[in-house]
Design a protein around this motif. Structure first.
Motif, PDB file in Angstrom:
ATOM      1  N   ASP A 285       3.662  -0.358  11.539  1.00  0.00           N
ATOM      2  CA  ASP A 285       2.481  -0.129  12.197  1.00  0.00           C
ATOM      3  C   ASP A 285       2.556   0.575  10.047  1.00  0.00           C
ATOM      4  OD1 ASP A 285       2.827  -0.301  13.971  1.00  0.00           O
ATOM      5  OD2 ASP A 285       4.520   1.469  14.315  1.00  0.00           O
ATOM      6  N   ILE A 286       2.916   0.498   9.372  1.00  0.00           N
ATOM      7  CA  ILE A 286       2.748   1.478   7.931  1.00  0.00           C
ATOM      8  C   ILE A 286       1.631   0.659   6.974  1.00  0.00           C
ATOM      9  CG2 ILE A 286       3.949   1.755   5.645  1.00  0.00           C
ATOM     10  CD1 ILE A 286       5.928   3.160   7.283  1.00  0.00           C
ATOM     11  N   LEU A 287       2.645  -1.041   7.126  1.00  0.00           N
ATOM     12  CA  LEU A 287       2.519  -2.668   6.631  1.00  0.00           C
ATOM     13  C   LEU A 287       0.842  -2.574   7.279  1.00  0.00           C
ATOM     14  CD1 LEU A 287       4.696  -4.481   5.441  1.00  0.00           C
ATOM     15  CD2 LEU A 287       3.571  -2.471   4.024  1.00  0.00           C
ATOM     16  N   ASN A 288       0.663  -2.288   9.133  1.00  0.00           N
ATOM     17  CA  ASN A 288      -0.879  -3.016   8.891  1.00  0.00           C
ATOM     18  C   ASN A 288      -1.732  -1.543   8.665  1.00  0.00           C
ATOM     19  OD1 ASN A 288       0.171  -5.067  10.265  1.00  0.00           O
ATOM     20  ND2 ASN A 288       1.107  -4.205  11.956  1.00  0.00           N
ATOM     21  N   GLY A 289      -1.249  -0.569   8.813  1.00  0.00           N
ATOM     22  CA  GLY A 289      -2.297   0.281   8.263  1.00  0.00           C
ATOM     23  C   GLY A 289      -2.528   0.590   6.724  1.00  0.00           C
ATOM     24  N   HIS A 292      -0.608   1.571   0.713  1.00  0.00           N
ATOM     25  CA  HIS A 292      -0.966   2.630  -0.212  1.00  0.00           C
ATOM     26  C   HIS A 292      -1.399   3.606   0.696  1.00  0.00           C
ATOM     27  CE1 HIS A 292      -2.828   4.276  -3.672  1.00  0.00           C
ATOM     28  NE2 HIS A 292      -4.241   3.718  -3.094  1.00  0.00           N
ATOM     29  N   THR A 293      -2.038   3.275   1.473  1.00  0.00           N
ATOM     30  CA  THR A 293      -2.479   4.529   1.829  1.00  0.00           C
ATOM     31  C   THR A 293      -1.397   5.606   2.865  1.00  0.00           C
ATOM     32  OG1 THR A 293      -4.892   3.394   2.974  1.00  0.00           O
ATOM     33  CG2 THR A 293      -4.391   5.434   4.343  1.00  0.00           C
ATOM     34  N   TRP A 294      -0.924   5.001   3.254  1.00  0.00           N
ATOM     35  CA  TRP A 294       0.633   5.671   3.779  1.00  0.00           C
ATOM     36  C   TRP A 294       1.355   6.577   2.816  1.00  0.00           C
ATOM     37  CZ3 TRP A 294       5.308   6.461   3.767  1.00  0.00           C
ATOM     38  CH2 TRP A 294       6.185   7.352   4.865  1.00  0.00           C
ATOM     39  N   LEU A 295       1.505   5.930   1.992  1.00  0.00           N
ATOM     40  CA  LEU A 295       1.644   6.480   0.447  1.00  0.00           C
ATOM     41  C   LEU A 295       1.509   8.046  -0.081  1.00  0.00           C
ATOM     42  CD1 LEU A 295       3.552   3.455  -1.192  1.00  0.00           C
ATOM     43  CD2 LEU A 295       4.883   5.424  -0.377  1.00  0.00           C
ATOM     44  N   THR A 296      -0.101   7.497  -0.184  1.00  0.00           N
ATOM     45  CA  THR A 296      -1.248   8.279  -0.544  1.00  0.00           C
ATOM     46  C   THR A 296      -0.704   9.839   0.081  1.00  0.00           C
ATOM     47  OG1 THR A 296      -2.586   6.563  -1.766  1.00  0.00           O
ATOM     48  CG2 THR A 296      -3.678   8.879  -1.252  1.00  0.00           C
ATOM     49  N   ASP A 297      -1.143   9.263   1.154  1.00  0.00           N
ATOM     50  CA  ASP A 297      -0.886  10.422   2.315  1.00  0.00           C
ATOM     51  C   ASP A 297       0.315  11.196   2.247  1.00  0.00           C
ATOM     52  OD1 ASP A 297      -1.679  12.059   4.994  1.00  0.00           O
ATOM     53  OD2 ASP A 297       0.527  11.115   5.571  1.00  0.00           O
ATOM     54  N   PHE A 298       1.521  10.695   2.319  1.00  0.00           N
ATOM     55  CA  PHE A 298       2.956  11.116   1.828  1.00  0.00           C
ATOM     56  C   PHE A 298       3.047  11.519   0.528  1.00  0.00           C
ATOM     57  CE2 PHE A 298       6.453  11.052   0.082  1.00  0.00           C
ATOM     58  CZ  PHE A 298       8.183  11.703   1.341  1.00  0.00           C
ATOM     59  N   LEU A 299       2.698  11.607  -0.492  1.00  0.00           N
ATOM     60  CA  LEU A 299       2.570  12.031  -1.777  1.00  0.00           C
ATOM     61  C   LEU A 299       2.393  13.099  -1.670  1.00  0.00           C
ATOM     62  CD1 LEU A 299       2.352   9.433  -4.516  1.00  0.00           C
ATOM     63  CD2 LEU A 299       3.843  10.960  -3.959  1.00  0.00           C
ATOM     64  N   VAL A 300       0.934  12.809  -0.991  1.00  0.00           N
ATOM     65  CA  VAL A 300      -0.343  14.491  -0.500  1.00  0.00           C
ATOM     66  C   VAL A 300       0.776  16.037  -0.062  1.00  0.00           C
ATOM     67  CG1 VAL A 300      -1.953  15.605   0.489  1.00  0.00           C
ATOM     68  CG2 VAL A 300      -2.474  14.065  -0.835  1.00  0.00           C
ATOM     69  N   ARG A 301       1.555  15.001   1.107  1.00  0.00           N
ATOM     70  CA  ARG A 301       2.536  16.413   2.239  1.00  0.00           C
ATOM     71  C   ARG A 301       3.489  16.380   1.617  1.00  0.00           C
ATOM     72  NH1 ARG A 301       2.539  13.656   8.523  1.00  0.00           N
ATOM     73  NH2 ARG A 301       3.807  15.662   8.051  1.00  0.00           N
ATOM     74  N   VAL A 302       4.424  15.311   0.815  1.00  0.00           N
ATOM     75  CA  VAL A 302       5.437  16.247  -0.051  1.00  0.00           C
ATOM     76  C   VAL A 302       5.349  17.322  -0.795  1.00  0.00           C
ATOM     77  CG1 VAL A 302       5.662  14.434  -1.890  1.00  0.00           C
ATOM     78  CG2 VAL A 302       7.460  15.033  -0.652  1.00  0.00           C
ATOM     79  N   ASN A 303       3.823  17.215  -1.645  1.00  0.00           N
ATOM     80  CA  ASN A 303       3.107  18.715  -2.656  1.00  0.00           C
ATOM     81  C   ASN A 303       3.519  19.250  -1.865  1.00  0.00           C
ATOM     82  OD1 ASN A 303       3.497  17.245  -5.503  1.00  0.00           O
ATOM     83  ND2 ASN A 303       2.951  15.078  -4.412  1.00  0.00           N
TER      84      ASN A 303
END
Length: 329
Positions: A285-289, A292-303
């Motif tokens: 699901d991460i790769l299909n979506g 880069h988009t998933w990781l960008t969202d994660f970086l926003v949320r972890v910060n």
């Protein structure tokens, strides 16, 4: 514990971890730059690393081209770059000095010696002679500081706030290291550059694994050729591997629960939600979506989580009426 003291300990640990992870990113790119490839492709690799660190404009203002020696110097020894290795080691040492009484003599001497030795090594020209040796030394000193911390400090609030800083920074940087490859591919497409040869692509992913000390773990788990999907699965979702996003968030959630106070409910909730988000994700699901988009969202949320922890634990407590007014605003 005074919130000011906790803040210094939190940032001391974050800067130590950040220096290590900057060394890891630099080492991966340096090893790749030694492989046969076009100058354009090599330049895109360095640009991607700066882009992930949000430092492209700062670097471009000082250097006309994306030469590897200039990027290495900028990210290692440039004191005007607050994310460089030397800046991080200095900040870690200064935060430790500010709370000298809250840490052990062994830990203080480890951090202080690391700072002084880094200056000596850089003055001796290690970056020109053998940058990989310097990166390995930075990683070793970071491991040493965590070992001294675990082996000499009481498991009290001071210890826990250092651990929170370590694992938040690790989650952020592991995501950035993984995202460098995808940022590089995006820049290739934007520049209409040819895609890398399959053999070079393999060495790139192997270098990513080695940069996070994950190559042996990968071989033990998958016993197969290195593929982007499995690298992402290990770095994101495998809670048994200590540098993954899942493992880092496990630690953050456990430690926040230990140091909870009357104002920390938002931080606890946010940490639990982010951990749940990672654990309920599936690599397909991460790769299909879009990784880069998933990781960008994660970086926003972890910060956002780091900011919430700072508000709940690390800044001086505001009077109840003032805090209510801030929340309403």
């Amino acid at each position: 514990m005074l919130s000011r003291t906790a803040d210094h300990l939190f940032w001391m640990a974050r800067y130590t971890e950040r220096a290590e992870n900057t060394a890891r990113m630099l080492d991966a790119n340096y090893q790749l730059s030694l492989l046969p490839q076009s100058d354009e492709y090599a330049s895109l690799g360095w640009r991607a690393m700066l882009s992930i660190s949000e430092l492209v404009d700062h670097f471009a203002a000082m250097h006309p081209s994306m030469a590897s020696r200039d990027v290495i110097a900028f990210m290692s020894s440039d004191s005007t770059n607050l994310s460089s290795i030397v800046s991080c080691l200095r900040a870690a040492r200064e935060n430790a000095r500010a709370v000298r009484g809250a840490i052990t003599t062994d830990l203080w001497e480890t951090l202080n010696t690391t700072w002084l030795e880094a200056l000596r090594r850089l003055a001796d020209g290690v970056l020109e002679m053998d940058p990989a040796e310097f990166f390995e030394w930075v990683k070793f000193r970071s491991h040493l500081s965590r070992g001294v911390q675990a082996g000499t400090m009481l498991k009290d609030d001071a210890f826990h706030f250092m651990r929170i800083g370590t694992f938040l920074e690790r989650a952020d940087n592991t995501a950035r290291i993984l995202d460098v490859k995808y940022e590089m591919l995006e820049q290739c497409r934007a520049a209409n550059a040819p895609a890398p040869a399959p053999s070079l692509d393999y060495y790139h992913w192997a270098a990513v694994l080695r940069s996070v000390s994950g190559f042996e773990a990968y071989r033990k788990l998958y016993r197969d050729v290195v593929t982007p999907e499995r690298v992402a699965d290990l770095l994101i979702l495998n809670g048994d591997w200590p540098r993954s996003l899942a493992a880092s968030l496990d630690e953050v959630c456990q430690i926040v629960a230990r140091v909870r106070n009357g104002r920390c409910a938002p931080a606890e909730t946010m940490a639990a939600q982010l951990r749940e988000h990672v654990y309920t994700s599936h690599i397909d699901d991460i790769l299909n979506g879009g990784l880069h988009t998933w990781l960008t969202d994660f970086l926003v949320r972890v910060n956002e989580l780091a900011s919430c922890i700072s508000r709940d634990f690390l800044v001086p407590l505001a009077p109840p009426s003032e805090f209510a007014a801030q929340q309403a605003a």
